[in-house]
Design a protein around this motif. Structure first.
Motif, PDB file in Angstrom:
ATOM      1  N   LYS A 284       0.841  -1.199   0.000  1.00  0.00           N
ATOM      2  CA  LYS A 284       0.000   0.000   0.000  1.00  0.00           C
ATOM      3  C   LYS A 284       0.872   1.243   0.000  1.00  0.00           C
ATOM      4  N   GLN A 285       0.355   2.267  -0.645  1.00  0.00           N
ATOM      5  CA  GLN A 285       1.051   3.547  -0.635  1.00  0.00           C
ATOM      6  C   GLN A 285       0.026   4.646  -0.390  1.00  0.00           C
ATOM      7  N   VAL A 286       0.528   5.803   0.038  1.00  0.00           N
ATOM      8  CA  VAL A 286      -0.357   6.950   0.178  1.00  0.00           C
ATOM      9  C   VAL A 286       0.306   8.127  -0.531  1.00  0.00           C
ATOM     10  N   ALA A 287      -0.525   8.954  -1.212  1.00  0.00           N
ATOM     11  CA  ALA A 287       0.035  10.106  -1.926  1.00  0.00           C
ATOM     12  C   ALA A 287       0.406  11.184  -0.916  1.00  0.00           C
TER      13      ALA A 287
ATOM     14  N   TYR B 217      -2.766   1.190  -8.493  1.00  0.00           N
ATOM     15  CA  TYR B 217      -4.201   1.391  -8.598  1.00  0.00           C
ATOM     16  C   TYR B 217      -4.604   2.439  -7.571  1.00  0.00           C
ATOM     17  N   ASN B 218      -5.273   3.483  -8.054  1.00  0.00           N
ATOM     18  CA  ASN B 218      -5.732   4.531  -7.143  1.00  0.00           C
ATOM     19  C   ASN B 218      -7.147   4.183  -6.669  1.00  0.00           C
TER      20      ASN B 218
ATOM     21  N   LYS C 287       6.248  11.056  -5.110  1.00  0.00           N
ATOM     22  CA  LYS C 287       5.014  11.703  -4.647  1.00  0.00           C
ATOM     23  C   LYS C 287       4.154  10.769  -3.776  1.00  0.00           C
ATOM     24  N   VAL C 288       4.664   9.577  -3.527  1.00  0.00           N
ATOM     25  CA  VAL C 288       3.932   8.643  -2.659  1.00  0.00           C
ATOM     26  C   VAL C 288       4.856   8.101  -1.572  1.00  0.00           C
ATOM     27  N   LYS C 289       4.236   7.540  -0.572  1.00  0.00           N
ATOM     28  CA  LYS C 289       5.009   6.954   0.536  1.00  0.00           C
ATOM     29  C   LYS C 289       4.476   5.544   0.773  1.00  0.00           C
ATOM     30  N   ASP C 290       5.385   4.593   1.056  1.00  0.00           N
ATOM     31  CA  ASP C 290       4.933   3.232   1.359  1.00  0.00           C
ATOM     32  C   ASP C 290       4.218   3.199   2.704  1.00  0.00           C
ATOM     33  N   VAL C 291       3.187   2.371   2.768  1.00  0.00           N
ATOM     34  CA  VAL C 291       2.486   2.180   4.048  1.00  0.00           C
ATOM     35  C   VAL C 291       2.698   0.715   4.433  1.00  0.00           C
TER      36      VAL C 291
ATOM     37  N   ARG D  75      -4.071  12.986  -5.542  1.00  0.00           N
ATOM     38  CA  ARG D  75      -4.365  14.044  -4.575  1.00  0.00           C
ATOM     39  C   ARG D  75      -3.816  13.592  -3.237  1.00  0.00           C
ATOM     40  N   VAL D  76      -3.251  14.522  -2.497  1.00  0.00           N
ATOM     41  CA  VAL D  76      -2.662  14.155  -1.202  1.00  0.00           C
ATOM     42  C   VAL D  76      -3.665  13.313  -0.407  1.00  0.00           C
ATOM     43  N   GLY D  77      -3.190  12.175   0.102  1.00  0.00           N
ATOM     44  CA  GLY D  77      -4.063  11.314   0.906  1.00  0.00           C
ATOM     45  C   GLY D  77      -4.653  10.168   0.098  1.00  0.00           C
ATOM     46  N   ASP D  78      -4.529  10.217  -1.236  1.00  0.00           N
ATOM     47  CA  ASP D  78      -5.042   9.100  -2.045  1.00  0.00           C
ATOM     48  C   ASP D  78      -4.360   7.802  -1.619  1.00  0.00           C
TER      49      ASP D  78
END
Ligand code: GDP
Length: 489
Positions: free
Chosen positions: A403-406, A460-461, A474-478, A440-443
């Motif tokens: 999982k990632q988050v924008a 996949y968003n 622009k994303v971070k691993d979760v 978008r931030v938080g996606d």
């Protein structure tokens, strides 16, 4: 002492520099392919940019090493905890009463690394469920001899023959059902495609270690996967002795850069990379090594692991100023070694020698490339920045998570935007992807390691319900935590 925020900034700067380097390389290549007239300008650019790029990377690596030195003890302690935690789940005091997981393989068309990864699926579950893993690797016609190559998962509860007859299959639904999960023996059958659907799948990280890990390791998910796999493939004593002999005979000395060039049947499945793509990284690494050790007269060694003997010839002809070591074509005729099937030997020693190299260039599209990254996790340093994959990011078939988050917005030009119509990605390695995702931030995103290319990730968003590519920075691993057993000494 550097605080954790500074350390995190150093990592980010390293990541972004590596991505920028790859973006320049990729776009220069595309430009040259399109228009040969740009060559003089590009050559001028490269002549000045390359040393600058390397010098910047070198500065960041020095900073990173400084930060890492402070954390070395903590990482070693976490390594010890991981191995002891796994070992305890696999070595019950009372075998008769202990719960077991029988791992049965139904996936027959599978290479060495693929088989290890298949058994790994059982290992994750057995550790998570505190069930002793029992298997007979000799059931595999293609790889007889693995039983005599690796230590058995358990010393106190070994069973290589009487298994697979229990009809109760391990299943996540059964697992939630208390009476079934209390059964002494459950069987887990690995079918193709390799999916385990467990709360203890690859892609998860022991919940109770996450906080500590995140402070000292750049890739906690790979770290835990690496520990599970390293436990599963602990070489028997004769393998380690043979490895020593091989190292002596081929003059395996440091510094050394390992490369894994996978050819033969893989060419139809994964992108082809010419030797020059590997050597680009090797050359840069040695240039940086020389910057760090200005007084040393550096012998540029390469350990070349491959399934294609032609590659060795090519490397020797094209890179005469390198000392090229290899074992392909070698006969391993030590008497103990005959216990192990010849197919295992070559690839096993190649993987172990890559594990012991200072820096490696591989392709994560190959199980062997990923295996090497995993095996390097159980060593005294974080291998994140001394392993380069020319293609995919790290992944595991059957994994959950990813999982990632924008963390930044991304607005692609309308001509490239994912909106249901298709555009071809300009990057050959990403050709399966057709368009750029708006972020978008938080996606929340689901990323796919096999759809990754350094500065671009694929996924996949969940908000827009579209697949596509997006800039990695622009994303971070979760991370995906799981409640693995806590007991350890
Ligand atoms: P993948 O197909 O690359 O994903 O990896 P697998 O491990 O599933 O299968 C690769 C097979 O190719 C192995 O079982 C080996 O037989 C062979 N192979 C791949 N890389 C090497 C290598 O570096 N050395 C040797 N000797 N064999 C290799």
């Amino acid at each position: 002492k550097l605080d954790s925020e500074t350390k995190s900034l150093i990592r980010k700067a390293l990541d972004k520099t590596i991505q920028l380097k790859e973006l320049f390389r990729q776009q220069s290549q595309t430009l040259t392919e399109k228009n040969k007239d740009v060559l003089p300008v590009l050559n001028y650019f490269k002549r000045l940019a390359k040393p600058l790029e390397n010098s910047l990377l070198n500065d960041l690596e020095l900073l990173y090493d400084k930060a890492w030195k402070e954390d070395a003890k903590e990482l070693q302690e976490l390594n010890r905890i991981a191995q002891s935690m796994i070992s305890q789940t696999q070595n019950p005091k009372n075998c008769t009463r202990a719960k077991k997981l029988h791992c049965v393989m139904n996936h027959m068309t599978c290479g060495f690394g693929c088989i290890i990864h298949d058994y790994g699926l059982c290992a994750f579950v057995s550790i998570g469920e505190s069930r002793t893993l029992q298997y007979d690797m000799n059931q595999l016609a293609t790889y007889p001899g693995i039983n005599t190559t690796f230590e058995y998962p358990s010393e106190t509860c070994v069973n290589r023959t009487n298994f697979g007859n229990y009809k109760i299959e391990w299943h996540p639904k059964l697992h939630k059902d208390a009476p079934s999960s209390n059964k002494e023996v459950l069987t887990m059958t690995i079918n193709e495609p390799s999916t385990s659907h467990s709360q203890f799948s690859p892609g998860t990280v022991p919940q109770h270690l996450i906080e500590r890990l995140q402070l000292v390791h750049s890739d906690p998910n790979a770290w835990w996967t690496g520990h599970v796999i390293s436990y599963l493939v602990r070489p028997q004593k004769w393998v380690l002795e043979e490895l020593k002999t091989i190292k002596r005979e081929i003059e395996f000395e440091h510094p050394i850069v390992g490369i894994h060039v996978r050819r033969t049947d893989k060419i139809s499945e994964a992108s082809y990379f010419g030797l020059e793509r590997y050597m680009d990284h090797v050359e840069s690494w040695y240039d940086r090594y020389q910057l760090k050790h200005p007084k040393e007269k550096v012998v540029r060694r390469i350990y070349l692991a491959t399934d294609d003997a032609q590659v060795v010839k090519e490397a020797k002809n094209s890179y005469p100023h390198y000392k090229i070591l290899f074992t392909i074509g070698r006969t391993f005729n030590n008497s103990q070694n005959r216990k192990s099937n010849s197919a295992v030997k070559g690839v096993l020693f190649d993987a172990l020698l890559l594990k012991d190299s200072d820096f490696v260039v591989v392709t994560f599209s190959s199980n062997i490339g990923r295996l090497v990254y995993e095996l390097r996790q159980n060593t005294s340093s974080d291998p994140t920045y001394n392993v380069v994959s020319l293609d995919d990011g790290f992944y595991y078939w059957g994994e959950i998570g990813n999982k990632q988050v924008a963390i930044m917005d991304h607005k692609p030009p309308t001509s490239q935007l994912c909106n249901g119509t298709t555009f071809r990605s300009p990057i050959p390695e990403m050709r399966k992807w057709t368009c750029e995702l708006e972020l978008r931030v938080g996606d929340q995103l689901q990323s796919f390691g096999y759809m990754y290319h350094s500065y671009l990730s694929g996924g996949y968003n969940r908000r827009s319900k579209l697949h596509g590519v997006y800039p990695t920075h622009k994303v971070k691993d979760v991370l995906t935590p799981a409640a693995y057993p806590r007991h350890y000494t």
